[in-house]
Structure formats: structure tokens, C-alpha cells
Design a protein around this motif. Structure first.
Motif, PDB file in Angstrom:
ATOM      1  N   UNK A 101      -1.516  -4.876  11.900  1.00 36.22           N
ATOM      2  CA  UNK A 101      -1.624  -3.502  11.269  1.00 36.22           C
ATOM      3  C   UNK A 101      -1.849  -3.856   9.694  1.00 36.22           C
ATOM      4  N   UNK A 102      -2.506  -2.832   9.375  1.00 36.11           N
ATOM      5  CA  UNK A 102      -2.480  -2.954   7.585  1.00 36.11           C
ATOM      6  C   UNK A 102      -1.726  -1.987   6.987  1.00 36.11           C
ATOM      7  N   UNK A 103      -1.051  -1.071   7.825  1.00 41.97           N
ATOM      8  CA  UNK A 103      -0.095  -0.142   7.109  1.00 41.97           C
ATOM      9  C   UNK A 103       1.069  -0.797   6.570  1.00 41.97           C
ATOM     10  N   UNK A 104       1.523  -1.779   7.159  1.00 35.68           N
ATOM     11  CA  UNK A 104       2.784  -2.699   6.791  1.00 35.68           C
ATOM     12  C   UNK A 104       2.489  -3.202   5.527  1.00 35.68           C
ATOM     13  N   UNK A 105       1.137  -3.830   5.598  1.00 37.77           N
ATOM     14  CA  UNK A 105       0.609  -4.738   4.353  1.00 37.77           C
ATOM     15  C   UNK A 105       0.252  -3.862   3.128  1.00 37.77           C
ATOM     16  N   UNK A 106      -0.496  -2.735   3.270  1.00 39.05           N
ATOM     17  CA  UNK A 106      -0.518  -1.601   2.142  1.00 39.05           C
ATOM     18  C   UNK A 106       0.754  -1.227   1.540  1.00 39.05           C
ATOM     19  N   UNK A 107       1.752  -0.917   2.504  1.00 38.42           N
ATOM     20  CA  UNK A 107       3.219  -0.566   2.155  1.00 38.42           C
ATOM     21  C   UNK A 107       3.772  -1.755   0.976  1.00 38.42           C
ATOM     22  N   UNK A 108       3.864  -2.995   1.904  1.00 37.80           N
ATOM     23  CA  UNK A 108       4.554  -3.982   0.954  1.00 37.80           C
ATOM     24  C   UNK A 108       3.510  -4.194  -0.449  1.00 37.80           C
ATOM     25  N   UNK A 109       2.520  -4.359  -0.320  1.00 34.67           N
ATOM     26  CA  UNK A 109       1.742  -4.646  -1.739  1.00 34.67           C
ATOM     27  C   UNK A 109       2.007  -3.023  -2.576  1.00 34.67           C
ATOM     28  N   UNK A 110       2.136  -1.974  -2.134  1.00 33.98           N
ATOM     29  CA  UNK A 110       2.292  -0.601  -2.986  1.00 33.98           C
ATOM     30  C   UNK A 110       3.771  -0.937  -3.653  1.00 33.98           C
ATOM     31  N   UNK A 111       4.672  -1.200  -2.738  1.00 37.12           N
ATOM     32  CA  UNK A 111       6.119  -1.465  -3.242  1.00 37.12           C
ATOM     33  C   UNK A 111       6.151  -2.528  -4.309  1.00 37.12           C
ATOM     34  N   UNK A 112       5.356  -3.693  -4.055  1.00 37.80           N
ATOM     35  CA  UNK A 112       5.421  -4.712  -5.134  1.00 37.80           C
ATOM     36  C   UNK A 112       4.676  -4.233  -6.450  1.00 37.80           C
ATOM     37  N   UNK A 113       3.544  -3.609  -6.248  1.00 41.22           N
ATOM     38  CA  UNK A 113       2.837  -3.173  -7.508  1.00 41.22           C
ATOM     39  C   UNK A 113       3.775  -2.210  -8.339  1.00 41.22           C
ATOM     40  N   UNK A 114       4.397  -1.372  -7.797  1.00 47.99           N
ATOM     41  CA  UNK A 114       5.215  -0.451  -8.027  1.00 47.99           C
ATOM     42  C   UNK A 114       6.307  -0.835  -9.053  1.00 47.99           C
ATOM     43  N   UNK A 115       6.750  -1.939  -8.695  1.00 46.59           N
ATOM     44  CA  UNK A 115       7.881  -3.008  -9.399  1.00 46.59           C
ATOM     45  C   UNK A 115       7.426  -3.994 -10.075  1.00 46.59           C
ATOM     46  N   UNK A 116       6.253  -4.250 -10.117  1.00 42.30           N
ATOM     47  CA  UNK A 116       5.600  -5.183 -11.071  1.00 42.30           C
ATOM     48  C   UNK A 116       5.722  -6.765 -10.433  1.00 42.30           C
ATOM     49  N   UNK A 117       5.862  -6.699  -9.230  1.00 40.37           N
ATOM     50  CA  UNK A 117       5.897  -8.027  -8.460  1.00 40.37           C
ATOM     51  C   UNK A 117       4.338  -8.537  -8.064  1.00 40.37           C
ATOM     52  N   UNK A 118       4.265  -9.829  -7.976  1.00 39.18           N
ATOM     53  CA  UNK A 118       3.064 -10.374  -7.594  1.00 39.18           C
ATOM     54  C   UNK A 118       3.163 -11.440  -6.568  1.00 39.18           C
TER      55      UNK A 118
END
Length: 140
Positions: A101-118
Motif C-alpha cells: 500500500x502506498x499510505x506507508x510509503x507516503x508517510x515515510x517519505x513525508x517524515x523524511x522530507x519534513x526532517x530533510x532526509x533523502x
């Protein structure tokens, strides 16, 4: 390649590897190396426990099996789909459901973006009670 063949071309399809792969394919849930060894031996194949451990590690390294640790810390193995997925695991009986599912993927990327991770990767395992275990607990 059939379900009983090793997925990775780098893993030579030995008699022992085929027996271990067959035992994994027959199991619905994650199994310990000892459980897989017992299953292989019950099937009539003579495979040492050390061979089972080495083969499972090689299969895990090649991405042919998923590995999770049970509450006691013991490594358990399961043949899963080759696509990115997560697991929903019953904490009582160990029943495992593969979830995508993409919900987990979206959440993980949003958290990473929020904290400046790539270049973030993740592993998600949801643990709860399956319907049968929840009903059994309610009756107790």
C-alpha cells in the motif's frame, strides 16, 4: 522459474536448497531454521541444521526470503512476494499477512522530507491479534 526454485540465479539449485525452498513454500507463516530443518527431515531429505542455517542466510542475502525476529529474538524466515511489502503479524500465533500500500510509503517519505532526509528506506511490521486469537482471548 517455478515457486520451488531459488529466485536468485547466484544460488545454485542444490538438492538441499530445493528441499529447504520446498519447505518454505509449504509454510504459510514465518518459520525458524529448526522448524524448517524438521520439515525437511520429515519430508525424507537428509540435510544438516548448519546447512539449513547457511542456506537461509544465503537466501536472505539474495532477497529470496524475508527474515523477521520473533518476540524471543529468534530469526524466522518466509518466502514472500518479490515486490516491496510489509507484514501484519499476530503476536499470539504468528500468522502473517503480507500487506502492500502506498499510505506507508507516503508517510515515510513525508517524515523524511519534513526532517530533510533523502534516500530513505524502511521496514514496517504491524503486530496485533488475528481474529481467531482475539476470539480465543475473549472467551478466556
Amino acid at each position: 522459474m517455478s515457486d520451488t526454485d531459488a529466485r536468485s540465479p547466484s544460488l545454485r539449485p542444490t538438492r538441499q536448497r530445493r528441499a529447504i525452498t520446498d519447505a518454505l513454500a509449504a509454510a504459510a507463516d514465518f518459520q525458524s531454521a529448526q522448524e524448517i530443518h524438521d520439515s525437511v527431515r520429515q519430508g525424507g531429505d537428509k540435510v544438516g541444521l548448519a546447512t539449513v542455517y547457511r542456506t537461509l542466510q544465503a537466501m536472505a542475502d539474495a532477497g529470496d526470503v524475508d527474515v523477521r525476529h520473533n518476540p524471543a529474538g529468534e530469526a524466522t524466515y518466509r518466502r514472500c512476494s518479490s515486490s516491496h511489502h510489509h507484514h501484519l503479524v499476530c503476536r499470539s500465533c504468528g500468522r502473517t499477512v503480507e500487506i502492500t500500500g502506498s499510505a506507508v510509503e507516503r508517510w515515510a517519505h513525508a517524515i523524511a522530507d519534513e526532517h530533510g532526509f533523502s534516500e530513505v528506506s524502511h521496514t514496517v511490521e504491524l503486530v496485533g491479534l488475528c481474529a481467531e486469537c482475539a476470539a480465543r482471548a475473549a472467551r478466556a
